[in-house]
Enzyme design. Structure first.
Site, PDB file in Angstrom:
ATOM      1  N   LYS A 173      -1.084 -15.758 -17.911  1.00  0.00           N
ATOM      2  CA  LYS A 173      -1.725 -14.565 -18.432  1.00  0.00           C
ATOM      3  C   LYS A 173      -0.913 -13.323 -18.079  1.00  0.00           C
ATOM      4  O   LYS A 173      -0.874 -12.896 -16.930  1.00  0.00           O
ATOM      5  CB  LYS A 173      -3.139 -14.414 -17.880  1.00  0.00           C
ATOM      6  CG  LYS A 173      -3.839 -13.232 -18.505  1.00  0.00           C
ATOM      7  CD  LYS A 173      -4.832 -12.582 -17.584  1.00  0.00           C
ATOM      8  CE  LYS A 173      -5.322 -11.335 -18.215  1.00  0.00           C
ATOM      9  NZ  LYS A 173      -4.227 -10.318 -18.314  1.00  0.00           N
ATOM     10  N   GLY A 226      -0.084  -8.529  -8.467  1.00  0.00           N
ATOM     11  CA  GLY A 226      -0.880  -7.414  -8.953  1.00  0.00           C
ATOM     12  C   GLY A 226      -1.469  -6.655  -7.781  1.00  0.00           C
ATOM     13  O   GLY A 226      -0.959  -6.720  -6.656  1.00  0.00           O
ATOM     14  N   THR A 228      -3.862  -5.299  -4.731  1.00  0.00           N
ATOM     15  CA  THR A 228      -4.456  -5.952  -3.561  1.00  0.00           C
ATOM     16  C   THR A 228      -5.920  -6.266  -3.797  1.00  0.00           C
ATOM     17  O   THR A 228      -6.401  -7.349  -3.458  1.00  0.00           O
ATOM     18  CB  THR A 228      -4.272  -5.057  -2.324  1.00  0.00           C
ATOM     19  OG1 THR A 228      -2.863  -5.004  -2.032  1.00  0.00           O
ATOM     20  CG2 THR A 228      -5.031  -5.569  -1.125  1.00  0.00           C
ATOM     21  N   THR A 230      -7.449  -6.907  -6.621  1.00  0.00           N
ATOM     22  CA  THR A 230      -7.573  -8.055  -7.522  1.00  0.00           C
ATOM     23  C   THR A 230      -7.187  -9.334  -6.796  1.00  0.00           C
ATOM     24  O   THR A 230      -7.805 -10.381  -6.959  1.00  0.00           O
ATOM     25  CB  THR A 230      -6.683  -7.846  -8.751  1.00  0.00           C
ATOM     26  OG1 THR A 230      -6.989  -6.586  -9.327  1.00  0.00           O
ATOM     27  CG2 THR A 230      -6.886  -8.943  -9.781  1.00  0.00           C
ATOM     28  N   GLU A 248       1.162 -11.875  -4.552  1.00  0.00           N
ATOM     29  CA  GLU A 248       2.145 -10.797  -4.361  1.00  0.00           C
ATOM     30  C   GLU A 248       1.432  -9.503  -4.696  1.00  0.00           C
ATOM     31  O   GLU A 248       1.128  -9.254  -5.865  1.00  0.00           O
ATOM     32  CB  GLU A 248       3.327 -11.006  -5.308  1.00  0.00           C
ATOM     33  CG  GLU A 248       4.131 -12.253  -5.035  1.00  0.00           C
ATOM     34  CD  GLU A 248       4.795 -12.199  -3.674  1.00  0.00           C
ATOM     35  OE1 GLU A 248       5.049 -13.258  -3.113  1.00  0.00           O
ATOM     36  OE2 GLU A 248       5.039 -11.076  -3.189  1.00  0.00           O
ATOM     37  N   CYS A 282       6.470  -2.271  -6.808  1.00  0.00           N
ATOM     38  CA  CYS A 282       5.817  -2.442  -5.507  1.00  0.00           C
ATOM     39  C   CYS A 282       6.830  -2.358  -4.383  1.00  0.00           C
ATOM     40  O   CYS A 282       6.461  -2.243  -3.227  1.00  0.00           O
ATOM     41  CB  CYS A 282       5.124  -3.776  -5.463  1.00  0.00           C
ATOM     42  SG  CYS A 282       6.303  -5.019  -5.838  1.00  0.00           S
ATOM     43  N   GLU A 384      -1.907   2.948  -1.666  1.00  0.00           N
ATOM     44  CA  GLU A 384      -0.855   2.769  -2.657  1.00  0.00           C
ATOM     45  C   GLU A 384      -1.116   3.662  -3.868  1.00  0.00           C
ATOM     46  O   GLU A 384      -2.192   3.608  -4.440  1.00  0.00           O
ATOM     47  CB  GLU A 384      -0.817   1.316  -3.101  1.00  0.00           C
ATOM     48  CG  GLU A 384       0.283   1.025  -4.107  1.00  0.00           C
ATOM     49  CD  GLU A 384       0.196  -0.374  -4.609  1.00  0.00           C
ATOM     50  OE1 GLU A 384      -0.872  -0.780  -5.074  1.00  0.00           O
ATOM     51  OE2 GLU A 384       1.206  -1.075  -4.522  1.00  0.00           O
TER      52      GLU A 384
END
Ligand code: TXE
Length: 480
Positions: A173, A226, A228, A230, A248, A282, A384
């Site tokens: 996805k 994606g 944190t 999620t 990640e 990131c 972030e």
């Protein structure tokens, strides 16, 4: 209006729901395509197709699978310019960046794992004259790969290449924010010789399609990149199902600038590590920690360079920054800049939305922003932002620099600028980060372990780490 399709069992098709979602071009804010509004019914079809295809794909053997992935890398390379234009249009990043980084790295991802699988070692352990043990690393079967919008094809292929090379079939996805290049790649799979059902790409919303992949009992391993938050949601669903997880996640990466650094090289690289891809990597360095003795010199030189950066049309080779990826994300970043001011920060440059000439006037552009005067514990320095925003903080000695660098919930990457070899070893080993660059940034060897600690993730991608993630290790012990 182009309508992107899902790839399921080797055929391109709309969502079962018959519904569509809009795809925007960040450069203009306009809708330019639609993607299937898929749900668990589409995921179920994909899992069934993957299950059917798995034995044959595994039986193809390493050489056979390697040939398909090498062909796919050649086809993407053949169409590099078209892929780069699509990536830039979909994400808002400069076309020059998509041409130089995103698409070449997608080609490299397939090429790397197509060859790595040929050399993927196993182990044997001899117990004197009692028994011999050998480690059998078999593919898991059907795996789920879920990827973000910041480096769309680069990170999408970073997951599916090792998964496929290891002999798994994939239900993937891409982000609904940037679906275009994954769709373009799905058009090449048949030409690459990939059997139907080996790679299935389902487009749609995270909480529907991503959540359905995460919760599906027929997908025993999930590789996710994606945010944190999620990642935590995926772990909440997958943990009680005992699924294998690679997460990640986010970062709040420090850049430590010591007084003995090579100033010019540090300066040029720090502008890149701050604002490449509009700061939407990131691995970008968003907290710049500078030794007090050179703080003013750094501030003056850095702000001058940042002010000279051009925010403009992503198609224009002169543009250093393009648009950020969505209206929501632009508003999130601008809200963080407002928060920084509330917390007492001084904006040294940037700090506002950039409105370009028509037809780009409704695009989502933010000026590269440098902020000083904030405490390391404030939200601006702890959370972030994931946009073209960095903060400057002075430090007095090495111990304080390391403590400041480590004082966030994240631990993904860090950059250290010093000519002192002993210091570089000391500081690199003391930093809580999965990746430490010394006197450089974003030099990437795909064999190395890639990932973060703390709230930056779980597990490592890259090289044998990725191939081991996508296989199950079985110890076979045979009596001599
Ligand atoms: O993340 P989201 P975004 C981080 C980066 C930033 C974020 C940006 O630091 O914080 O990711 O990416 C799907 N169940 N990294 O905003 O929303 C969603 O549809 C299952 C770190 O896209 O988490 C999309 O496909 N899936 C990284 C994907 O998850 C769900 C490098 C990511 O979306 C879901 C890149 C759900 N409930 C970005 N909700 C690194 N460390 O390398 C959404 N998704």
């Amino acid at each position: 209006m182009e309508r992107l399709q899902n790839l399921i069992d080797g055929t391109l098709r709309p969502a079962q729901s018959g519904r569509w979602l809009d795809v925007h071009a960040p450069a203009t804010g306009e809708v330019f395509a639609q993607l299937p509004d898929s749900d668990e019914h589409d995921v179920e079809l994909a899992v069934q197709a993957a299950k059917r295809a798995a034995p044959g794909w595994n039986a193809l053997g390493r050489e056979g699978r390697s040939k398909v992935l090498l062909k796919l890398s050649e086809l993407i390379e053949r169409d590099l310019d078209e892929f780069a234009r699509a990536e830039s249009r979909d994400n808002g990043k400069p076309l020059s960046l998509a041409r130089k980084v995103d698409i070449p790295r997608a080609v490299a991802n397939f090429r790397f794992f197509a060859t790595a699988i040929l050399h993927f070692p196993s182990e044997a352990h001899l117990m004197d004259d009692v028994a011999v043990n050998w480690t059998d690393r078999q593919p898991i079967g059907v795996v789920g790969c879920i990827s973000p919008w910041n480096l769309p094809l680069y990170l999408f292929t970073w997951k599916i290449a090792p998964a496929l090379a290891a002999g798994n079939c994939v239900v993937a996805k891409p982000s609904e924010v940037t679906p275009l290049t994954a769709y373009r790649m799905s058009l090449l799979c048949e030409e690459a010789g990939m059997p139907p059902g080996v790679l299935n790409i389902i487009h749609g919303l995270g909480p529907k399609v991503g959540a359905a992949i995460t919760a599906h009992s027929g997908i025993p391993a999930i590789s996710f990149t994606g945010g944190t938050r999620t990642g935590a949601e995926i772990a909440r669903v997958a943990a009680p199902m005992f699924k294998k997880l690679s997460l990640e996640l986010g970062g709040k990466n420090p850049v430590l600038v010591f007084a003995d650094c090579d100033f010019e090289e540090m300066l040029a690289t720090t502008v890149r590590s701050s604002f490449t891809n509009q700061g939407q990597i990131c691995l970008c360095g968003s907290r710049i920690l500078i030794h007090r003795s050179i703080y003013d010199r750094f501030k003056e030189a850095f702000v001058e360079r940042v002010k000279a950066l051009r925010v403009g049309d992503p198609d224009d080779p002169a543009s250093d920054l393009g648009a950020v990826v969505s209206k929501d994300h632009m508003e999130k970043v601008l809200a963080y800049i407002a928060l920084a001011k509330e917390e007492g920060g001084r904006v040294l440059c940037g700090g506002e939305r950039v409105v370009l000439e028509a037809p780009l006037k409704d695009g989502w552009y933010i000026a590269p922003t440098v902020i000083e005067g904030l405490d390391g514990r404030c939200r601006t320095n702890q959370e972030e932002i994931f946009g073209p925003v960095v903060t400057l903080q002075p430090f007095d000695d090495e111990e304080q620099a390391v403590a400041m660098a480590n004082h966030t919930p994240y631990g993904l990457a860090a950059v250290v600028w010093t000519r002192d070899l002993k210091r570089s070893h000391r500081v690199a080993r003391a930093l809580q980060a999965g990746i430490v660059w010394v006197n450089c940034w974003m030099i990437r060897d795909l064999r190395t372990p890639f990932g973060g600690m703390k709230q930056s993730g779980v597990g490592r991608e890259g090289g044998v780490d990725a191939l081991r993630f996508f296989t199950e290790a079985k110890n076979v012990c045979i009596k001599l």
